[in-house]
Design an enzyme around this catalytic site. Structure first.
Site, PDB file in Angstrom:
ATOM      1  CD  GLU A 128       9.742  13.601  11.513  1.00 52.61           C
ATOM      2  OE1 GLU A 128       8.772  12.897  11.800  1.00 52.61           O
ATOM      3  OE2 GLU A 128      10.685  13.219  10.798  1.00 52.61           O
ATOM      4  CE  LYS A 177      -1.908   2.735   2.938  1.00 53.54           C
ATOM      5  NZ  LYS A 177      -1.793   4.012   2.164  1.00 53.54           N
ATOM      6  CD  GLU A 229      14.150   2.731   9.207  1.00 51.97           C
ATOM      7  OE1 GLU A 229      14.383   3.847   9.736  1.00 51.97           O
ATOM      8  OE2 GLU A 229      14.892   1.753   9.342  1.00 51.97           O
ATOM      9  CB  CYS A 254      12.696  10.198   8.107  1.00 51.75           C
ATOM     10  SG  CYS A 254      13.487   9.057   7.029  1.00 51.75           S
TER      11      CYS A 254
HETATM   12  C1  UN1 Z   1      13.493   9.139   4.189  1.00 51.99           C
HETATM   13  O1  UN1 Z   1      13.495  10.362   4.284  1.00 51.99           O
HETATM   14  O2  UN1 Z   1      12.514   8.482   4.611  1.00 51.99           O
HETATM   15  O3  UN1 Z   1      19.344   9.522   3.001  1.00 51.99           O
HETATM   16  C2  UN1 Z   1      14.569   8.367   3.548  1.00 51.99           C
HETATM   17  C3  UN1 Z   1      18.399  10.044   2.440  1.00 51.99           C
HETATM   18  C4  UN1 Z   1      17.624   9.255   1.428  1.00 51.99           C
HETATM   19  C5  UN1 Z   1      16.555   8.452   2.089  1.00 51.99           C
HETATM   20  C6  UN1 Z   1      15.651   9.221   2.988  1.00 51.99           C
HETATM   21  N1  UN1 Z   1      18.523   8.404   0.697  1.00 51.99           N
HETATM   22  O4  UN1 Z   1      18.037  11.176   2.706  1.00 51.99           O
END
Ligand code: UN1
Length: 495
Positions: free
Chosen positions: A385, A175, A250, A284
């Site tokens: 965040e 999804k 994550e 993230c």
């Molecule tokens: C994310 O923001 O969920 O290192 C992953 C990075 C990318 C991946 C980010 N290759 O910013």
């Protein structure tokens, strides 16, 4: 003519059981309707799981090198279609084309890495305690994997999960985030073209509370991988814990770039601009805190504000755009809310802080790149965040103070240190509580062949990418073969 998309279940493109659809629009232009996508329910997930079980029975018997070949072909198709996919991704989620091309490239790298793993998937053969007996471990697939992914890397993150899941011999129910269903659709088309058997792949569109929840709740989905917010991850984790499912999470980050007095300031400036405002701060791994030592603080901040004011906001599909729109109205509102929070906490708003207006920006979810100075450790804008283009700047006197502030948040994904002191750089690797630390590079930019993930409330101990993710998608089994012809009792009569 609006295109109406379907789910992919049971080896066919099918309408959702309840007949409900939602609209997906271009975040740079509300008038641009990309299509209508299924708003799936538990009934669709039920069919998807039934089909994925049949797919699993077939796929788990396919030799791993052959599974790897299919993924290599998927990589080849991504290479061929890179520009076209990048364009549709930018239309769907806004980040500039250079970034969506990078997103496709991450998928390509992940495919080629996975393909080679088909010829490894190592177990161990070790000496037995007993004579004429072998002891060995090997990997078995697990079953139907529930894959739930976010909007910010519409291709790369699904490939991080789905390629290793498939390589290990599992089937999937996927999804994608409701804001990026078109990329999910194209990704499934590519896997089918690459030769992955249809019933191995199920695509179920919809919203998290409905389709996503039904996947997590389903008793015959023994393994779930989720990337998204820490709040949603907590709900997913509660269900998976209760149902004894294997789960990879994550989640959030509050990543800091530390700039010390001895840093190469030009380099650090380029780093923070990219780290904080790349993907409009919606990563993230985004740099949302900048910790600067007092000797260079004022100079660095002055240069930074000058550079940020020059960033060009716009449609990511137009050349010259540095920063694209945010994903949707809710994301803009959340960012606005945190600007209010920062001001009421007494931080200094140096630039940005509001919706961006102006020619060409009228129809998109644009937000001005924002910098708060005089941020104190412990303020909400320093702790929580935001997932938007907002940077909180904190002044410190020493490297030790910077390390403490870096660590004093509930998240632990990535961190960055700009210094020329090699001893300090290695100390940082040891002492910063993050899954990833960059030295003289920004907090973003993890590579596909390295383990990716964070500590504390960013994750639950698993890693994506690299070699470690193959542990997650396979079960270790041990085989003992006793060819002595006699009953040998381990731990009792080994001499
Ligand atoms: C994310 O923001 O969920 O290192 C992953 C990075 C990318 C991946 C980010 N290759 O910013």
């Amino acid at each position: 003519m609006t295109t109406t998309f379907k789910n992919f279940i049971g080896g066919a493109w099918v309408e959702p059981a309840g007949g409900a659809y939602y609209e997906n629009r271009n975040p740079a232009d509300h008038d641009d309707l990309i299509g209508r996508f299924p708003r799936s329910s538990a009934a669709d997930v039920q069919k998807a799981v039934e089909s994925a079980k049949r797919g699993f029975d077939l796929w788990k018997r396919t030799p791993a090198p052959a599974r790897g070949d299919a993924l290599r072909r998927a990589g080849d198709i991504l290479v061929r279609r890179k520009d076209e996919i990048a364009d549709l991704m930018t239309r769907e989620m806004g980040k500039p084309l250079a970034e969506t091309k990078g997103d496709v490239q991450e998928g390509i790298d992940t495919a080629y890495y996975a393909a080679t793993e088909g010829r490894r998937l190592f177990g161990h053969t070790v000496p037995s305690e007993l004579r004429n007996k072998w002891a060995m471990s090997f990997r078995r697939p697990i079953g139907v994997c529930g894959i739930i992914t976010p909007f910010n890397f519409p291709l790369a993150i699904p490939t991080w999960k789905i390629f290793p899941a498939l390589l290990c011999g599992n089937s999937i129910v996927f999804k994608p985030a409701e804001d990026v269903p078109h990329t999910g659709h194209v990704f499934i088309e590519i896997l089918l073209e690459a030769g992955v058997p249809p019933e191995v792949l199920q695509l179920v569109h919809g919203v998290g509370e409905e389709a996503g929840k039904a996947i997590v709740d389903h008793p015959e989905v023994p393994i779930v991988s989720f990337t998204g917010s820490t709040e949603t991850g907590k709900l997913v984790g509660e269900t998976c814990g209760r149902m004894h499912k294997r789960l990879s999470l994550e989640m959030g980050g509050k990543n800091a770039q530390i700039v010390l007095d001895d840093a190469d300031l030009e380099l650090a400036l380029d780093g923070v601009l990219w780290g904080a405002f790349g993907t409009t701060g919606q990563r993230c791994t985004a740099t949302s805190r900048l910790i600067v030592q007092s000797g260079v603080h004022d100079q660095f901040l002055g240069q930074l504000v000058d550079r940020v004011k020059k960033l060009k906001l716009g449609d990511g599909r137009k050349s010259g755009t540095d920063v694209g729109p945010m994903i949707n109205e809710a994301a803009v509102r959340k960012t606005e809310h945190y600007v209010d929070v920062g001001q009421s906490e007494g931080a200094d708003l140096l630039c940005g802080g509001r919706r961006a207006t102006g020619k060409g920006l009228e129809k998109g979810w644009y937000f001005e790149p924002t910098i708060f100075a005089r941020v104190q450790a412990g303020m909400r804008i320093e702790q929580e965040e935001i997932f938007g283009p907002v940077l909180s700047v904190i002044r410190v006197n020493t490297a030790d103070e910077a390390f403490t502030i870096n660590n004093d948040v509930k998240y632990g994904l990535s961190s960055s240190l700009y210094t020329r002191d090699v001893n300090l750089a290695f100390r940082a690797l040891n002492e910063l509580d993050n899954g990833i630390t960059y030295v003289n590079a920004p907090t973003i930019g993890a590579e596909a062949h390295m383990p990716f993930g964070g500590v504390k409330q960013t994750g639950n101990g698993h890693r994506e990418g690299g070699w470690e993710v193959y542990e997650f998608y396979s079960e270790t089994k041990v085989g003992y073969v006793d060819f002595s012809g006699a009953l040998q009792r381990a731990q009792i009569d080994n001499y």
